[in-house]
Design an enzyme around this catalytic site. Structure first.
Site, PDB file in Angstrom:
ATOM      1  N   LYS A 107       0.528  -1.373   0.389  1.00 46.59           N
ATOM      2  CA  LYS A 107       0.093  -0.022   0.021  1.00 46.59           C
ATOM      3  C   LYS A 107       0.774   1.268   0.270  1.00 46.59           C
ATOM      4  O   LYS A 107       0.301   2.281  -0.710  1.00 46.59           O
ATOM      5  CB  LYS A 107      -1.523   0.001   1.234  1.00 46.59           C
ATOM      6  CG  LYS A 107      -2.250  -0.915   1.209  1.00 46.59           C
ATOM      7  CD  LYS A 107      -2.366  -1.305   2.378  1.00 46.59           C
ATOM      8  CE  LYS A 107      -2.149  -1.135   3.878  1.00 46.59           C
ATOM      9  NZ  LYS A 107      -1.312  -2.198   4.002  1.00 46.59           N
TER      10      LYS A 107
ATOM     11  N   ARG B 183     -10.335   0.245   7.813  1.00 44.91           N
ATOM     12  CA  ARG B 183      -9.765  -0.404   8.902  1.00 44.91           C
ATOM     13  C   ARG B 183     -10.746  -1.737   9.243  1.00 44.91           C
ATOM     14  O   ARG B 183     -10.871  -2.338   9.923  1.00 44.91           O
ATOM     15  CB  ARG B 183      -8.893  -0.591   9.330  1.00 44.91           C
ATOM     16  CG  ARG B 183      -7.371  -1.288   8.811  1.00 44.91           C
ATOM     17  CD  ARG B 183      -6.379  -0.417  10.362  1.00 44.91           C
ATOM     18  NE  ARG B 183      -5.382  -1.489   9.729  1.00 44.91           N
ATOM     19  CZ  ARG B 183      -3.888  -0.599   9.145  1.00 44.91           C
ATOM     20  NH1 ARG B 183      -3.921   0.122   8.194  1.00 44.91           N
ATOM     21  NH2 ARG B 183      -2.852  -1.632   8.830  1.00 44.91           N
TER      22      ARG B 183
ATOM     23  N   ARG C 117      11.731  -5.183   5.080  1.00 41.98           N
ATOM     24  CA  ARG C 117      11.889  -3.626   4.787  1.00 41.98           C
ATOM     25  C   ARG C 117      11.990  -2.800   5.701  1.00 41.98           C
ATOM     26  O   ARG C 117      12.854  -2.745   7.194  1.00 41.98           O
ATOM     27  CB  ARG C 117       9.839  -3.077   5.249  1.00 41.98           C
ATOM     28  CG  ARG C 117       9.859  -2.018   5.360  1.00 41.98           C
ATOM     29  CD  ARG C 117       8.103  -1.548   4.463  1.00 41.98           C
ATOM     30  NE  ARG C 117       7.224  -2.346   5.988  1.00 41.98           N
ATOM     31  CZ  ARG C 117       6.497  -2.260   6.604  1.00 41.98           C
ATOM     32  NH1 ARG C 117       5.293  -2.090   5.549  1.00 41.98           N
ATOM     33  NH2 ARG C 117       5.517  -3.104   7.734  1.00 41.98           N
TER      34      ARG C 117
ATOM     35  N   ARG D 192      10.661  -0.657  11.345  1.00 38.58           N
ATOM     36  CA  ARG D 192       9.584  -0.148  12.499  1.00 38.58           C
ATOM     37  C   ARG D 192       9.179  -1.404  14.022  1.00 38.58           C
ATOM     38  O   ARG D 192       9.647  -2.601  13.453  1.00 38.58           O
ATOM     39  CB  ARG D 192       8.046  -0.610  11.714  1.00 38.58           C
ATOM     40  CG  ARG D 192       8.184   0.622  10.315  1.00 38.58           C
ATOM     41  CD  ARG D 192       6.342   0.721  10.087  1.00 38.58           C
ATOM     42  NE  ARG D 192       5.692  -0.269  10.232  1.00 38.58           N
ATOM     43  CZ  ARG D 192       4.405  -0.261   9.359  1.00 38.58           C
ATOM     44  NH1 ARG D 192       4.559  -0.438   7.987  1.00 38.58           N
ATOM     45  NH2 ARG D 192       3.766  -1.214   9.865  1.00 38.58           N
TER      46      ARG D 192
ATOM     47  N   ARG E 274      -1.272  -9.076  13.404  1.00 37.44           N
ATOM     48  CA  ARG E 274      -1.429  -7.421  12.131  1.00 37.44           C
ATOM     49  C   ARG E 274      -1.912  -8.344  10.926  1.00 37.44           C
ATOM     50  O   ARG E 274      -3.765  -7.971  10.921  1.00 37.44           O
ATOM     51  CB  ARG E 274      -0.153  -6.823  11.558  1.00 37.44           C
ATOM     52  CG  ARG E 274       0.109  -5.503  12.103  1.00 37.44           C
ATOM     53  CD  ARG E 274       1.646  -5.387  11.508  1.00 37.44           C
ATOM     54  NE  ARG E 274       2.067  -4.519  11.176  1.00 37.44           N
ATOM     55  CZ  ARG E 274       2.744  -4.515  10.726  1.00 37.44           C
ATOM     56  NH1 ARG E 274       4.172  -5.308  11.327  1.00 37.44           N
ATOM     57  NH2 ARG E 274       2.842  -3.795   9.373  1.00 37.44           N
TER      58      ARG E 274
HETATM   59  P1  AP5 Z   1       4.563  -1.232   1.652  1.00 39.35           P
HETATM   60  O1  AP5 Z   1       4.868  -0.790   0.713  1.00 39.35           O
HETATM   61  O2  AP5 Z   1       5.804  -0.589   2.733  1.00 39.35           O
HETATM   62  O3  AP5 Z   1       3.542  -2.506   2.076  1.00 39.35           O
HETATM   63  P2  AP5 Z   1       2.677  -1.827   3.217  1.00 39.35           P
HETATM   64  O4  AP5 Z   1       0.695  -2.352   2.259  1.00 39.35           O
HETATM   65  O5  AP5 Z   1       2.354  -0.539   3.640  1.00 39.35           O
HETATM   66  O6  AP5 Z   1       3.017  -2.397   4.776  1.00 39.35           O
HETATM   67  P3  AP5 Z   1       2.493  -2.095   5.621  1.00 39.35           P
HETATM   68  O7  AP5 Z   1       3.667  -3.031   6.749  1.00 39.35           O
HETATM   69  O8  AP5 Z   1       2.711  -0.577   5.739  1.00 39.35           O
HETATM   70  O9  AP5 Z   1       1.282  -2.222   6.325  1.00 39.35           O
HETATM   71  P4  AP5 Z   1      -0.116  -1.963   7.606  1.00 39.35           P
HETATM   72  O10 AP5 Z   1      -1.059  -2.225   7.357  1.00 39.35           O
HETATM   73  O11 AP5 Z   1       0.215  -3.419   8.568  1.00 39.35           O
HETATM   74  O12 AP5 Z   1       0.889  -1.286   8.124  1.00 39.35           O
HETATM   75  P5  AP5 Z   1       0.579   0.951   8.978  1.00 39.35           P
HETATM   76  O13 AP5 Z   1       1.387   1.251   8.527  1.00 39.35           O
HETATM   77  O14 AP5 Z   1      -0.664   0.859   8.117  1.00 39.35           O
HETATM   78  O15 AP5 Z   1       5.312  -2.778   1.581  1.00 39.35           O
HETATM   79  C1  AP5 Z   1       6.328  -3.726   2.108  1.00 39.35           C
HETATM   80  C2  AP5 Z   1       7.301  -4.657   1.864  1.00 39.35           C
HETATM   81  O16 AP5 Z   1       7.065  -4.555   1.211  1.00 39.35           O
HETATM   82  C3  AP5 Z   1       8.569  -3.162   1.588  1.00 39.35           C
HETATM   83  O17 AP5 Z   1       9.522  -3.129   2.059  1.00 39.35           O
HETATM   84  C4  AP5 Z   1       8.497  -2.745  -0.090  1.00 39.35           C
HETATM   85  O18 AP5 Z   1       9.279  -2.303  -0.145  1.00 39.35           O
HETATM   86  C5  AP5 Z   1       8.059  -4.674  -0.120  1.00 39.35           C
HETATM   87  N1  AP5 Z   1       7.391  -4.869  -1.186  1.00 39.35           N
HETATM   88  C6  AP5 Z   1       6.230  -3.751  -1.897  1.00 39.35           C
HETATM   89  N2  AP5 Z   1       5.631  -4.271  -3.272  1.00 39.35           N
HETATM   90  C7  AP5 Z   1       6.090  -5.284  -3.558  1.00 39.35           C
HETATM   91  C8  AP5 Z   1       6.317  -5.793  -4.500  1.00 39.35           C
HETATM   92  N3  AP5 Z   1       5.063  -5.973  -5.363  1.00 39.35           N
HETATM   93  N4  AP5 Z   1       6.901  -7.203  -4.948  1.00 39.35           N
HETATM   94  C9  AP5 Z   1       8.116  -7.547  -3.007  1.00 39.35           C
HETATM   95  N5  AP5 Z   1       8.082  -6.793  -2.831  1.00 39.35           N
HETATM   96  C10 AP5 Z   1       6.983  -5.568  -2.297  1.00 39.35           C
HETATM   97  O19 AP5 Z   1      -0.239   0.806  10.367  1.00 39.35           O
HETATM   98  C11 AP5 Z   1       0.556   0.518  11.095  1.00 39.35           C
HETATM   99  C12 AP5 Z   1      -0.287   0.377  12.525  1.00 39.35           C
HETATM  100  O20 AP5 Z   1      -1.278   1.684  12.586  1.00 39.35           O
HETATM  101  C13 AP5 Z   1      -1.672  -0.837  12.613  1.00 39.35           C
HETATM  102  O21 AP5 Z   1      -1.618  -1.959  12.803  1.00 39.35           O
HETATM  103  C14 AP5 Z   1      -2.410  -0.464  14.044  1.00 39.35           C
HETATM  104  O22 AP5 Z   1      -1.890  -0.606  14.959  1.00 39.35           O
HETATM  105  C15 AP5 Z   1      -2.555   1.285  12.894  1.00 39.35           C
HETATM  106  N6  AP5 Z   1      -3.298   1.974  12.390  1.00 39.35           N
HETATM  107  C16 AP5 Z   1      -2.657   2.871  11.276  1.00 39.35           C
HETATM  108  N7  AP5 Z   1      -4.383   2.932  10.407  1.00 39.35           N
HETATM  109  C17 AP5 Z   1      -5.639   2.379  11.507  1.00 39.35           C
HETATM  110  C18 AP5 Z   1      -7.017   1.943  11.132  1.00 39.35           C
HETATM  111  N8  AP5 Z   1      -7.567   2.778  10.542  1.00 39.35           N
HETATM  112  N9  AP5 Z   1      -7.267   1.852  12.205  1.00 39.35           N
HETATM  113  C19 AP5 Z   1      -6.573   1.232  12.741  1.00 39.35           C
HETATM  114  N10 AP5 Z   1      -5.585   1.082  13.545  1.00 39.35           N
HETATM  115  C20 AP5 Z   1      -4.349   1.508  13.033  1.00 39.35           C
HETATM  116 MG    MG Z   2       2.701   1.086   4.573  1.00 37.44          MG
END
Ligand code: AP5
Ligand code: MG
Length: 220
Positions: free
Chosen positions: A14, A89, A128, A162, A173
């Protein structure tokens, strides 16, 4: 004017794709994870409240997130649209977003599901790392900087990982995604705005698939 939601499990890509789309469309990426991490890093009262929940890989409460995003979409840079990364979410968050947008006579154009198999996600997440200076994202195996130890975007030499990018938190997660976020897929399919891309493809290929979806916005 393009308003998108990127929906997918942790590690689906994402953030990677939201950054690319944001720069090609000229609209901001609204990553609730990044916003919350900034609060934690600043040591604000909100940051102190959410840190332990985030580190464990659990979802932060709906009230906090709805408030956070409600203020953000009213900022001037969102007038041309936005890309939501990590919000909504849960069903209460999706319903609150619908109400917020309806109040402003706005709507979501597309919800793009990034479909990735669970077993690929742990490898993606544990590999990552991010530039400490500009936030550019990298991966030990899939997206290395051109020069080892130097950020392609800003030349920075410091990188961070992270606190929730360990295997145990990733499993939590992923469980939260399946229990609370996956029900949004039928919700948005029913509204006729859901499109799915193959998130298992290479990064550039996923970008092309997403651009094709975006190109359909506004088409009859
Ligand atoms: P990346 O692009 O970083 O993936 P992502 O989908 O952004 O993954 P996240 O870990 O950020 O998602 P998340 O939903 O767990 O975390 P968030 O920060 O939103 O890609 C991952 C890796 O893979 C990278 O190294 C990249 O280079 C590689 N990659 C990407 N595409 C690829 C491909 N096609 N092929 C190979 N490699 C690839 O949320 C964190 C925390 O915040 C949550 O757990 C929660 O506690 C809180 N939170 C955030 N939003 C909310 C909400 N709306 N409600 C409640 N809690 C929330
Ligand atoms: Mg992300």
């Amino acid at each position: 004017m393009t308003r998108l939601i990127l929906l997918g499990p942790p590690g689906a890509g994402k953030g990677t794709q939201a950054k690319r789309l944001a720069s090609s469309l000229g609209v901001p990426q609204l990553s609730t994870g990044d916003m919350l991490r900034a609060e934690v890093a600043a040591g604000s009262p909100l940051g102190k409240k959410v840190k332990a929940v985030m580190d464990a890989g659990k979802l932060v409460s709906d009230d906090i997130l709805i408030d956070l995003i409600g203020h953000r979409i009213d900022q001037p840079d969102c007038r041309k649209g936005f890309i939501l990364d990590g919000f909504p979410r849960s069903l209460p968050q999706a319903e609150a977003l619908d109400r917020m947008l309806a109040d402003r006579k706005l709507k979501i154009d597309r919800v793009i599901e990034m479909a990735v198999q669970d077993d690929a996600l742990v490898e993606r997440i544990t590999g990552r790392f991010t530039c400490a200076k500009c936030g550019a994202g990298y991966h030990d195996k899939f997206q290395r900087p051109k020069r080892d130890g130097v950020c392609d975007q800003c030349g920075g030499a410091q990188f961070t990982r992270r606190a929730d990018d360990n295997e145990q938190a990733v499993r939590t997660r992923l469980a939260a995604y399946h229990a609370q976020t996956a029900p949004l897929l039928p919700y948005y399919r029913g509204r006729g705005v859901l499109a799915t891309v193959d998130g298992m493809a290479a990064i550039d290929d996923v970008t092309r698939q997403m651009s094709r979806v975006v190109a359909t916005v506004g088409a009859a």
